[in-house]
Design an enzyme around this catalytic site. Structure first.
Site, PDB file in Angstrom:
ATOM      1  N   ASP A   1      47.238  28.561  30.867  1.00 50.14           N
ATOM      2  CA  ASP A   1      47.795  28.943  32.178  1.00 50.14           C
ATOM      3  C   ASP A   1      48.102  30.432  32.293  1.00 50.14           C
ATOM      4  O   ASP A   1      49.034  30.826  33.002  1.00 50.14           O
ATOM      5  CB  ASP A   1      49.057  28.126  32.505  1.00 50.14           C
ATOM      6  CG  ASP A   1      48.755  26.657  32.767  1.00 50.14           C
ATOM      7  OD1 ASP A   1      47.564  26.311  32.848  1.00 50.14           O
ATOM      8  OD2 ASP A   1      49.712  25.868  32.883  1.00 50.14           O
TER       9      ASP A   1
ATOM     10  N   CYS B   1      39.753  21.150  19.952  1.00 49.09           N
ATOM     11  CA  CYS B   1      38.731  20.696  20.901  1.00 49.09           C
ATOM     12  C   CYS B   1      38.991  19.234  21.274  1.00 49.09           C
ATOM     13  O   CYS B   1      39.061  18.370  20.395  1.00 49.09           O
ATOM     14  CB  CYS B   1      37.332  20.855  20.315  1.00 49.09           C
ATOM     15  SG  CYS B   1      36.041  20.298  21.458  1.00 49.09           S
TER      16      CYS B   1
ATOM     17  N   MET C   1      35.213  29.804  23.981  1.00 56.49           N
ATOM     18  CA  MET C   1      34.839  28.844  25.021  1.00 56.49           C
ATOM     19  C   MET C   1      33.387  28.451  24.820  1.00 56.49           C
ATOM     20  O   MET C   1      32.500  29.314  24.798  1.00 56.49           O
ATOM     21  CB  MET C   1      35.048  29.453  26.414  1.00 56.49           C
ATOM     22  CG  MET C   1      36.502  29.693  26.779  1.00 56.49           C
ATOM     23  SD  MET C   1      36.714  30.463  28.404  1.00 56.49           S
ATOM     24  CE  MET C   1      36.344  32.189  28.011  1.00 56.49           C
ATOM     25  N   ALA C   2      33.151  27.140  24.656  1.00 52.35           N
ATOM     26  CA  ALA C   2      31.801  26.645  24.402  1.00 52.35           C
ATOM     27  C   ALA C   2      30.875  27.008  25.559  1.00 52.35           C
ATOM     28  O   ALA C   2      31.218  26.820  26.731  1.00 52.35           O
ATOM     29  CB  ALA C   2      31.830  25.124  24.207  1.00 52.35           C
TER      30      ALA C   2
END
Length: 335
Positions: free
Chosen positions: A207, A105, A21-22
């Protein structure tokens, strides 16, 4: 269900993986995730050109703490030449165990350079790029992708098979298209088709909010591992709970607000040690709301943290809030 598994010659001790996660999965957070039980952690994505030009900030992003193995460094790029150069650098000059290629991305500034999710439109490019990287490095290569570009261009199975033929050691897939970004629902039916179509390890993503979701990803989708992203932000306990649930079927008690604040302080201290006081405090402002979410009387603390600009000030705010919490909880405990 949590038995060890392999990505190439790298052993992963359990089936729980933290997604890249950036701005989140730097070494400070990855070590915390390891402490809470993650089997594999993945570095935030790193630009191939940043590596090629030896950009100082880019090189600092590839720091690997000895405590976080096994771990993976994720790279992205749109040119075969620069992507291979970046992969060779990660292979030879870093302590990463695995090289991950980003082809999921969805943000415009990445896609417009023919990188990230742009690959999802062309299984042939997936094959060519992955084959070029795997031929150039010794470390196992994995690919993180999405199901497709949009509802009309879902080449999930074709892309996954192309990556496998090209030599990828494992595949991770987020169950949304590029057009969905992070909205709507992840399509686990597509993930199941991919899991059934490939023979290399498959990590299902999207999810997964609870340990029960993680178990369903393994049993219903048939994934070899579950990759958890946003649900871990400010909530590394979810990793401990998930590993325990997969092993025993038992749900652990959620952490106390006091425990959350203690881990928030640890996260802050690790960020400052990694990035310096200014950079660490700035980045912690992004993470603090996740730790405070759902805790009573935390609104003022959130505001105060957004205005603080030093380690001492932020720690003082968090420890003061801990003390207030202790009093509040003592007064409101059910007799």
């Amino acid at each position: 269900m949590t038995s060890a598994w392999q990505i190439g010659d790298v052993t992963i001790p359990n089936r729980v993986v933290v997604a890249p996660m950036a701005g989140v999965t730097n070494a400070a957070f990855r070590v915390i995730c390891k402490d809470f039980g993650a089997g594999l952690v993945v570095c935030e994505m790193i630009s191939d050109r940043g590596i090629m030009y030896h950009n100082r900030k880019t090189l600092e992003m590839m720091f690997v703490d000895p405590k976080e193995h096994p771990m993976s460094i994720q790279i992205f790029g749109g040119s075969q030449e620069t992507l291979v150069q970046a992969a060779e650098f990660v292979d030879q000059q870093t302590n990463a165990d695995i090289i991950d290629i980003n082809m999921g991305c969805p943000v415009n500034k990445v896609v417009k350079t023919d990188a990230g999710a742009k690959w999802l439109l062309d299984p042939n490019k997936v094959y060519e790029m992955v084959a070029a990287v795997t031929a150039a490095v010794n470390k196992p290569v994995t690919v993180k992708m999405r199901t497709g570009w949009d509802a009309g261009h879902v080449y999930a199975v074709e892309n996954a098979r192309a990556a496998e033929r090209a030599g990828a050691a494992a595949i991770a897939m987020h169950g949304r298209t590029r057009k969905q970004m992070y909205q709507g629902h992840a399509d686990w039916d597509v993930l199941k088709r991919v899991a059934d179509a490939v023979t290399i390890p498959f990590m299902g993503n999207g999810d997964v909010q609870t340990p029960q979701d993680a178990a369903r990803m393994l049993t219903e989708v048939g994934a070899d591992a579950v990759m958890i992203g946003r649900a871990v932000e400010g909530n590394p306990w979810m990793l401990t709970q998930t590993v325990h649930y997969l092993e025993t079927g038992e749900l652990l008690t959620p952490p106390s607000p006091m425990a959350k604040m203690q881990t928030a302080i640890e996260h802050l201290e690790r960020l400052v040690a990694l990035k310096g006081e200014r950079g660490g405090c700035h980045e912690f402002r992004e993470q603090a709301p996740y730790y405070l979410k759902g805790i009573p009387r935390s609104a003022r603390t959130k505001v105060a943290l957004m205005e603080a600009d030093s380690l001492a000030a932020m720690k003082s705010i968090l420890t003061d809030f801990q003390a207030q919490l202790a009093t509040y909880l003592a007064d409101h405990v059910v007799k």
